[in-house]
Design an enzyme around this catalytic site. Structure first.
Site, PDB file in Angstrom:
ATOM      1  N   CYS A  85      71.672  56.059 -29.717  1.00 45.20           N
ATOM      2  CA  CYS A  85      71.484  56.976 -28.592  1.00 45.20           C
ATOM      3  C   CYS A  85      70.012  56.954 -28.195  1.00 45.20           C
ATOM      4  O   CYS A  85      69.321  55.963 -28.447  1.00 45.20           O
ATOM      5  CB  CYS A  85      72.001  58.380 -28.915  1.00 45.20           C
ATOM      6  SG  CYS A  85      71.150  59.237 -30.262  1.00 45.20           S
ATOM      7  N   ASN A  95      68.088  59.753 -31.423  1.00 40.09           N
ATOM      8  CA  ASN A  95      68.607  59.679 -32.804  1.00 40.09           C
ATOM      9  C   ASN A  95      68.473  61.007 -33.555  1.00 40.09           C
ATOM     10  O   ASN A  95      68.226  61.034 -34.755  1.00 40.09           O
ATOM     11  CB  ASN A  95      67.966  58.536 -33.614  1.00 40.09           C
ATOM     12  CG  ASN A  95      68.713  58.196 -34.903  1.00 40.09           C
ATOM     13  OD1 ASN A  95      68.090  57.906 -35.925  1.00 40.09           O
ATOM     14  ND2 ASN A  95      70.033  58.239 -34.890  1.00 40.09           N
ATOM     15  N   CYS A 100      70.694  63.747 -32.055  1.00 44.74           N
ATOM     16  CA  CYS A 100      71.907  64.475 -31.659  1.00 44.74           C
ATOM     17  C   CYS A 100      73.159  63.600 -31.748  1.00 44.74           C
ATOM     18  O   CYS A 100      73.913  63.667 -32.713  1.00 44.74           O
ATOM     19  CB  CYS A 100      71.779  65.040 -30.246  1.00 44.74           C
ATOM     20  SG  CYS A 100      70.399  66.189 -30.022  1.00 44.74           S
ATOM     21  N   ARG A 101      73.394  62.774 -30.736  1.00 43.55           N
ATOM     22  CA  ARG A 101      74.688  62.085 -30.615  1.00 43.55           C
ATOM     23  C   ARG A 101      74.938  61.034 -31.675  1.00 43.55           C
ATOM     24  O   ARG A 101      75.984  61.059 -32.351  1.00 43.55           O
ATOM     25  CB  ARG A 101      74.818  61.456 -29.219  1.00 43.55           C
ATOM     26  CG  ARG A 101      74.929  62.473 -28.116  1.00 43.55           C
ATOM     27  CD  ARG A 101      74.708  61.828 -26.770  1.00 43.55           C
ATOM     28  NE  ARG A 101      73.326  61.354 -26.636  1.00 43.55           N
ATOM     29  CZ  ARG A 101      72.860  60.627 -25.635  1.00 43.55           C
ATOM     30  NH1 ARG A 101      73.681  60.257 -24.677  1.00 43.55           N
ATOM     31  NH2 ARG A 101      71.593  60.277 -25.594  1.00 43.55           N
ATOM     32  N   SER A 102      74.032  60.069 -31.811  1.00 46.58           N
ATOM     33  CA  SER A 102      74.333  58.995 -32.782  1.00 46.58           C
ATOM     34  C   SER A 102      74.310  59.500 -34.227  1.00 46.58           C
ATOM     35  O   SER A 102      75.113  59.011 -35.034  1.00 46.58           O
ATOM     36  CB  SER A 102      73.447  57.753 -32.578  1.00 46.58           C
ATOM     37  OG  SER A 102      72.097  58.002 -32.809  1.00 46.58           O
ATOM     38  N   ASP A 152      74.572  63.483 -23.085  1.00 45.50           N
ATOM     39  CA  ASP A 152      73.427  63.943 -23.871  1.00 45.50           C
ATOM     40  C   ASP A 152      73.419  65.473 -23.923  1.00 45.50           C
ATOM     41  O   ASP A 152      73.286  66.122 -22.885  1.00 45.50           O
ATOM     42  CB  ASP A 152      72.151  63.425 -23.201  1.00 45.50           C
ATOM     43  CG  ASP A 152      70.917  63.670 -24.039  1.00 45.50           C
ATOM     44  OD1 ASP A 152      70.974  64.472 -24.991  1.00 45.50           O
ATOM     45  OD2 ASP A 152      69.887  63.050 -23.732  1.00 45.50           O
TER      46      ASP A 152
HETATM   47  P1  4NP Z   1      70.164  62.141 -28.523  1.00 47.89           P
HETATM   48  O1  4NP Z   1      69.550  63.381 -27.701  1.00 47.89           O
HETATM   49  O2  4NP Z   1      69.818  60.900 -27.744  1.00 47.89           O
HETATM   50  O3  4NP Z   1      71.621  62.430 -28.517  1.00 47.89           O
HETATM   51  O4  4NP Z   1      69.539  62.187 -29.904  1.00 47.89           O
HETATM   52  C1  4NP Z   1      68.220  63.446 -27.317  1.00 47.89           C
HETATM   53  C2  4NP Z   1      67.268  63.843 -28.234  1.00 47.89           C
HETATM   54  C3  4NP Z   1      65.945  63.937 -27.855  1.00 47.89           C
HETATM   55  C4  4NP Z   1      65.583  63.643 -26.550  1.00 47.89           C
HETATM   56  C5  4NP Z   1      66.534  63.243 -25.655  1.00 47.89           C
HETATM   57  C6  4NP Z   1      67.844  63.134 -26.028  1.00 47.89           C
HETATM   58  N1  4NP Z   1      64.237  63.771 -26.151  1.00 47.89           N
HETATM   59  O5  4NP Z   1      63.934  63.554 -24.968  1.00 47.89           O
HETATM   60  O6  4NP Z   1      63.365  64.084 -26.996  1.00 47.89           O
END
Ligand code: 4NP
Length: 163
Positions: free
Chosen positions: A19, A22, A24-26, A131
């Site tokens: 993702c 790294n 939240c989703r993955s 997201d």
């Molecule tokens: P993820 O979510 O891609 O599902 O881990 C996010 C976590 C952090 C950020 C964006 C999306 N960020 O911009 O810091």
């Protein structure tokens, strides 16, 4: 329904989940898929890793909302530490699954071994895992629901491929 590719080697079948951050989703997909692999008795035949295309959170544990959602559903979210995706992952893993279309573009696009995670979603194949980072708790519940049903399909295919 998409089919997982044949293994590259006789070693463990290696699955990568990717993702943006790294956190939240993955990581949620990593924890759920690992639990399903364990339940299916495939833990010694399959390895799972996750990463983010961005480097902002490297070394950090999961987002606390992601961890709380997993913990409430009975999973162990405590072991995750964020790492950044590296281009070598495309050559090292049997299957690389991106959470959304931008993640897929950022790792060089689709091929036989590189696809969207939700290509394996039995209900709505081909979509994105949205997201949840800038939204509320409901977004994390939605991610968990998508990830659980999609992980079940992936593990069923792994069982057939590795039997
Ligand atoms: P993820 O979510 O891609 O599902 O881990 C996010 C976590 C952090 C950020 C964006 C999306 N960020 O911009 O810091």
């Amino acid at each position: 329904m998409a089919q997982i590719p044949a293994p590259r080697t006789s070693g463990r079948y290696a699955v990568a989940l990717v993702c943006l951050g790294n956190i939240c989703r993955s990581p949620m997909a990593d924890v759920v898929l690992s639990a399903r692999v364990e339940e299916a008795g495939l833990a010694d035949r399959v390895s799972i890793a996750s990463s983010g295309t961005g480097d902002w959170h490297v070394g950090q544990p999961m987002d606390r909302r992601a961890a709380a959602t997993l913990t409430a559903a009975g999973y162990d979210a405590s072991r995750h530490r964020a790492q950044q995706y590296a281009p070598t992952w495309r050559d090292e893993f049997d299957l690389v699954l991106a959470m959304d279309g931008q993640n897929l573009v950022d790792i060089g696009g689709a091929d036989d071994r590189v696809r969207l995670f939700r290509d394996f979603d039995p209900r709505e194949p081909g979509g994105e895992v949205p997201d949840p980072y800038y939204g509320g708790d409901a977004g994390f519940e939605e991610v968990l629901t998508m990830v659980e049903r999609t992980a079940a399909t992936i593990v069923a295919q792994l069982g057939l491929e590795l039997e």
